[in-house]
Design a protein around this motif. Structure first.
Motif, short mmCIF file in Angstrom:
data_model
loop_
_atom_site.label_atom_id
_atom_site.label_comp_id
_atom_site.label_asym_id
_atom_site.label_seq_id
_atom_site.Cartn_x
_atom_site.Cartn_y
_atom_site.Cartn_z
N GLN A 28 0.39 11.57 5.13
CA GLN A 28 1.74 11.70 5.69
C GLN A 28 2.04 10.54 6.64
OE1 GLN A 28 1.78 15.55 7.53
NE2 GLN A 28 1.80 16.64 5.59
N GLU A 29 1.09 10.23 7.51
CA GLU A 29 1.26 9.11 8.46
C GLU A 29 1.42 7.79 7.71
OE1 GLU A 29 1.47 8.87 11.86
OE2 GLU A 29 1.59 11.05 11.93
N PHE A 30 0.60 7.57 6.70
CA PHE A 30 0.68 6.35 5.91
C PHE A 30 2.06 6.25 5.27
CE2 PHE A 30 0.11 4.02 1.89
CZ PHE A 30 -0.34 2.80 2.39
N ALA A 31 2.53 7.34 4.70
CA ALA A 31 3.84 7.36 4.04
C ALA A 31 4.96 7.00 5.02
CB ALA A 31 4.11 8.74 3.43
N MET A 32 4.91 7.57 6.21
CA MET A 32 5.95 7.28 7.20
C MET A 32 5.89 5.83 7.66
SD MET A 32 6.26 10.76 9.48
CE MET A 32 4.53 10.91 9.87
N ARG A 33 4.69 5.32 7.82
CA ARG A 33 4.54 3.93 8.28
C ARG A 33 5.02 2.92 7.25
NH1 ARG A 33 -1.10 3.96 11.74
NH2 ARG A 33 -0.27 5.28 13.39
N ALA B 213 7.74 5.86 -4.52
CA ALA B 213 8.67 6.92 -4.15
C ALA B 213 7.94 8.23 -3.88
CB ALA B 213 9.72 7.11 -5.25
N GLN B 214 6.95 8.55 -4.69
CA GLN B 214 6.18 9.78 -4.49
C GLN B 214 5.36 9.73 -3.21
OE1 GLN B 214 3.91 10.49 -8.06
NE2 GLN B 214 5.62 11.51 -9.05
N ILE B 215 4.82 8.55 -2.89
CA ILE B 215 4.03 8.41 -1.66
C ILE B 215 4.95 8.52 -0.45
CG2 ILE B 215 2.65 6.80 -0.27
CD1 ILE B 215 1.60 5.70 -3.03
N GLU B 216 6.05 7.78 -0.46
CA GLU B 216 6.99 7.83 0.67
C GLU B 216 7.60 9.22 0.83
OE1 GLU B 216 10.04 4.86 0.68
OE2 GLU B 216 8.63 3.26 1.18
N SER C 262 2.70 12.85 -3.05
CA SER C 262 1.35 12.57 -3.54
C SER C 262 0.62 11.66 -2.56
CB SER C 262 1.37 11.94 -4.93
OG SER C 262 1.93 10.65 -4.88
N SER C 263 -0.68 11.75 -2.59
CA SER C 263 -1.53 10.90 -1.75
C SER C 263 -1.91 9.65 -2.53
CB SER C 263 -2.81 11.63 -1.35
OG SER C 263 -2.52 12.76 -0.57
N PRO C 264 -1.84 8.49 -1.88
CA PRO C 264 -2.21 7.27 -2.59
C PRO C 264 -3.72 7.13 -2.73
CG PRO C 264 -1.71 6.76 -0.31
CD PRO C 264 -1.41 8.22 -0.51
N THR C 265 -4.15 6.46 -3.78
CA THR C 265 -5.56 6.12 -3.91
C THR C 265 -5.86 4.99 -2.93
OG1 THR C 265 -5.17 4.42 -5.58
CG2 THR C 265 -5.54 6.68 -6.38
N LEU C 266 -7.12 4.74 -2.68
CA LEU C 266 -7.49 3.63 -1.80
C LEU C 266 -7.01 2.30 -2.35
CD1 LEU C 266 -11.07 4.68 -0.68
CD2 LEU C 266 -8.97 4.71 0.68
N ASP C 267 -7.05 2.14 -3.66
CA ASP C 267 -6.58 0.91 -4.29
C ASP C 267 -5.09 0.69 -3.99
OD1 ASP C 267 -6.97 -1.37 -5.99
OD2 ASP C 267 -5.94 -0.28 -7.59
N VAL C 268 -4.30 1.75 -4.09
CA VAL C 268 -2.86 1.66 -3.82
C VAL C 268 -2.61 1.43 -2.33
CG1 VAL C 268 -0.68 2.94 -3.88
CG2 VAL C 268 -2.19 2.94 -5.87
N VAL C 269 -3.39 2.07 -1.46
CA VAL C 269 -3.26 1.82 -0.02
C VAL C 269 -3.46 0.33 0.26
CG1 VAL C 269 -4.36 2.17 2.24
CG2 VAL C 269 -3.92 4.13 0.75
N GLU C 270 -4.47 -0.25 -0.35
CA GLU C 270 -4.74 -1.67 -0.13
C GLU C 270 -3.59 -2.54 -0.65
OE1 GLU C 270 -8.28 -4.90 -0.53
OE2 GLU C 270 -8.20 -3.37 -2.08
N TYR D 71 -0.35 -6.25 6.26
CA TYR D 71 -1.28 -5.54 7.12
C TYR D 71 -2.59 -5.31 6.37
CZ TYR D 71 2.61 -4.31 10.18
OH TYR D 71 3.70 -4.37 11.03
N SER D 72 -3.63 -5.03 7.12
CA SER D 72 -4.85 -4.55 6.50
C SER D 72 -4.67 -3.05 6.27
CB SER D 72 -6.06 -4.80 7.40
OG SER D 72 -6.04 -3.92 8.50
N PRO D 73 -5.38 -2.48 5.33
CA PRO D 73 -5.28 -1.03 5.13
C PRO D 73 -5.60 -0.25 6.41
CG PRO D 73 -6.37 -2.02 3.26
CD PRO D 73 -6.22 -3.10 4.30
N ALA D 74 -6.58 -0.72 7.17
CA ALA D 74 -6.96 -0.02 8.40
C ALA D 74 -5.81 0.06 9.39
CB ALA D 74 -8.17 -0.71 9.04
N GLU D 75 -5.00 -0.99 9.44
CA GLU D 75 -3.88 -0.98 10.38
C GLU D 75 -2.84 0.08 10.03
OE1 GLU D 75 -3.25 -5.43 12.03
OE2 GLU D 75 -3.10 -5.24 9.85
N LEU D 76 -2.64 0.34 8.75
CA LEU D 76 -1.63 1.31 8.35
C LEU D 76 -2.14 2.74 8.25
CD1 LEU D 76 0.52 -0.66 5.77
CD2 LEU D 76 1.03 -0.15 8.15
#
Length: 81
Positions: free
Chosen positions: A13-18, A45-48, A52-60, A68-73
Motif C-alpha cells: 500500500q505504501e509503495f503504491a501511494m509513493r 493501474a492495479q498496483i496504484e 495487487s502487490s507488485p513482484t520484486l522485479d516490478v518494484v525495481e 529511485y532505488s527500490p529501497a527508497e520507495l
C-alpha cells in the motif's frame, strides 16, 4: 454478486501511494510511467489502485524509472518533501 477484494500488505500500500505521488508530481500518465518502466499499463493501474502487490522485479523497474532505488520507495522513512 459480491466483488472479491484482495488484501495487500501495508508495504505494498505504501509503495503504491509513493509511486502514484511521484508519477503525478512529475506529470506522467500511468501509460508513460509504465512505458518508462517496461511494464503494462494495467499492471501499474492495479498496483496504484492497491488491487495487487507488485513482484520484486516490478518494484525495481518502477523505482528505477522514477530515479529511485527500490529501497527508497519501500522504506518506512519519509523521502518526499
Amino acid at each position: 454478486m459480491k466483488k472479491r477484494t484482495k488484501k495487500i500488505s501495508r508495504l505494498a500500500q505504501e509503495f503504491a501511494m509513493r509511486i502514484k505521488f511521484e508519477r503525478i508530481r512529475r506529470g506522467f500518465s500511468q501509460e508513460k510511467l509504465a512505458q518508462f518502466a517496461g511494464i503494462g499499463k494495467s499492471t501499474l493501474a492495479q498496483i496504484e489502485g492497491q488491487l495487487s502487490s507488485p513482484t520484486l522485479d516490478v518494484v525495481e523497474k518502477i523505482s528505477r524509472a522514477l530515479g529511485y532505488s527500490p529501497a527508497e520507495l519501500i522504506s518506512d522513512e519519509q523521502i518526499f518533501i
